[in-house]
Design a protein around this motif. Structure first.
Motif, short mmCIF file in Angstrom:
data_model
loop_
_atom_site.label_atom_id
_atom_site.label_comp_id
_atom_site.label_asym_id
_atom_site.label_seq_id
_atom_site.Cartn_x
_atom_site.Cartn_y
_atom_site.Cartn_z
N UNK A 1 0.75 -1.31 -0.02
CA UNK A 1 0.17 -0.10 -0.01
C UNK A 1 0.91 1.13 -0.03
N UNK A 2 0.74 2.07 -1.06
CA UNK A 2 1.78 2.99 -1.07
C UNK A 2 1.47 4.33 -0.40
N UNK A 3 0.37 4.55 0.39
CA UNK A 3 -0.05 5.58 1.48
C UNK A 3 -0.41 4.79 2.60
N UNK A 4 0.65 5.04 3.73
CA UNK A 4 0.37 4.37 4.88
C UNK A 4 0.15 5.44 6.05
N UNK A 5 -1.15 5.21 6.65
CA UNK A 5 -1.54 5.78 7.79
C UNK A 5 -1.09 5.30 8.97
N UNK A 6 -0.89 5.93 10.19
CA UNK A 6 -0.45 5.55 11.27
C UNK A 6 -0.93 6.42 12.39
N UNK A 7 -1.66 5.82 13.24
CA UNK A 7 -2.14 6.76 14.40
C UNK A 7 -1.16 6.37 15.69
N UNK A 8 -0.72 7.53 16.30
CA UNK A 8 -0.15 7.19 17.52
C UNK A 8 -0.96 7.66 18.65
N UNK A 9 -0.37 7.17 19.95
CA UNK A 9 -1.18 7.52 21.16
C UNK A 9 -0.78 8.86 21.57
N UNK A 10 0.11 9.65 21.35
CA UNK A 10 0.42 11.13 21.53
C UNK A 10 -0.34 12.06 20.60
N UNK A 11 -1.34 11.75 19.87
CA UNK A 11 -2.22 12.67 19.21
C UNK A 11 -1.43 13.01 17.56
N UNK A 12 -0.25 12.34 17.42
CA UNK A 12 0.35 12.57 16.08
C UNK A 12 -0.15 11.61 15.04
N UNK A 13 -0.73 12.07 14.09
CA UNK A 13 -1.08 10.87 13.03
C UNK A 13 -0.03 11.10 11.87
N UNK A 14 0.47 9.93 11.40
CA UNK A 14 1.59 9.90 10.34
C UNK A 14 1.07 9.45 9.25
N UNK A 15 1.15 10.44 7.98
CA UNK A 15 0.92 9.63 6.78
C UNK A 15 2.10 9.63 5.84
N UNK A 16 2.41 8.16 5.50
CA UNK A 16 3.65 8.12 4.80
C UNK A 16 3.35 7.73 3.42
N UNK A 17 3.94 8.46 2.33
CA UNK A 17 4.13 7.96 0.96
C UNK A 17 5.21 7.38 0.69
N UNK A 18 4.82 6.16 -0.03
CA UNK A 18 6.17 5.26 -0.38
C UNK A 18 5.45 4.46 -1.70
N UNK A 19 5.99 5.00 -2.69
CA UNK A 19 5.67 4.81 -4.15
C UNK A 19 7.12 4.63 -5.03
N UNK A 20 7.82 3.71 -4.87
CA UNK A 20 9.00 3.70 -5.52
C UNK A 20 8.83 3.75 -7.13
N UNK A 21 9.86 4.24 -7.96
CA UNK A 21 11.23 4.52 -7.40
C UNK A 21 11.19 5.91 -6.90
N UNK A 22 10.56 6.60 -7.38
CA UNK A 22 10.58 8.18 -6.95
C UNK A 22 9.49 9.01 -6.45
N UNK A 23 8.41 8.23 -5.99
CA UNK A 23 7.19 8.77 -5.17
C UNK A 23 6.49 9.83 -6.43
N UNK A 24 6.58 9.42 -7.70
CA UNK A 24 5.72 9.95 -8.88
C UNK A 24 4.34 9.24 -8.70
N UNK A 25 3.36 9.85 -8.13
CA UNK A 25 2.07 9.19 -7.94
C UNK A 25 1.14 9.18 -9.14
N UNK A 26 0.69 7.92 -9.06
CA UNK A 26 -0.53 7.75 -10.29
C UNK A 26 -1.73 8.37 -9.83
#
Length: 248
Positions: A1-26
């Motif tokens: 999954x190229x878009x990865x959401x992650x909820x933390x206990x401290x109220x910070x929500x991290x959204x990670x983009x991981x779309x090799x090779x250069x994160x050029x998004x379709x």
């Protein structure tokens, strides 16, 4: 999954983009990114969002190869709408969005960080809008939030890039750190925001958007109209074909 959401206990929500090779998004990934950020903001447990990416660079814009391998204007329209929705999601997220930028941040990447609330960058980060070289227009709205007007025009016309260190002097980048320290630096600022009363922070985000001198959503949509005109004229295809042939 190229878009990865992650909820933390401290109220910070991290959204990670991981779309090799250069994160050029379709097309689909732009819509997925918009949905991930929107959902994060809707969650009352979220105090702040950190938008980050894996890989060599933060974002290389749209997937031009996808566009050139799709008949008609389906991919173009999809990319236009996807970018619009993703940029809008960052801007209208009910809580602040901290962008952690490494390496290249080009085209659509500038659209994302230009609409973010805070930018932390690695010391190898650079930013640019190479749309003119691709026979398109767009993201000048967001580049204008990073640099003064005349510099924005020069960068736009020439497709030059500007470093994170240079943006630091303009005040649009908060901090420049070694790449190895990027996530820690972004999370440190996010934690400072997350520690505040979220009711006040959400009100502050809405208030600050309300006093912005430019409506970024309408401004960007206006730009996109010229991109479509260039496509109808066949100009954009010429430039994108050349880009694909050169194997970039």
């Amino acid at each position: 999954m190229p878009i990865i959401p992650a909820t933390r206990d401290d109220g910070i929500h991290v959204v990670t983009v991981d779309y090799p090779p250069v994160n050029a998004l379709p097309v689909a990934a732009w819509h997925d990114l918009a949905e991930a950020i929107t959902e994060a903001g809707r969650d009352e447990r979220t105090h702040v969002v950190v938008l980050r990416a894996e890989g060599r660079g933060f974002n290389a814009g749209v997937d031009i190869k996808e566009m050139q391998h799709t008949s008609g204007f389906h991919a173009l329209l999809g990319a236009n709408r996807g970018c619009y929705q993703a940029f809008k999601a960052v801007y209208e997220c009910p809580v602040p969005v901290v962008a952690a930028v490494q390496g290249f941040c080009l085209g659509g990447g500038v659209g994302l960080v230009g609409n973010a609330d805070t930018i932390i960058a690695s010391d190898d980060a650079y930013f640019g809008v190479p749309e003119v070289d691709r026979g398109a227009l767009g993201a000048a709205t967001h580049l204008a939030r990073l640099v003064p007007p005349h510099l924005m025009r020069t960068l736009y016309y020439t497709s030059r890039t500007i470093t994170a260190e240079q943006l630091l002097t303009h005040g649009s980048v908060l901090e420049v750190v070694p790449r190895a320290d990027l996530d820690e630096a972004a999370l440190r600022v996010a934690a400072e925001i997350a520690a505040k009363d979220p009711r006040v922070i959400r009100a502050a985000k809405e208030a600050l958007n309300g006093i912005d001198p430019v409506d970024v959503n309408h401004s960007y949509r206006f730009e996109q109209g010229f991109t479509f005109e260039l496509n109808l004229a066949g100009v954009a295809d010429e430039h994108r074909d050349r880009f694909v042939e050169q194997g970039r």
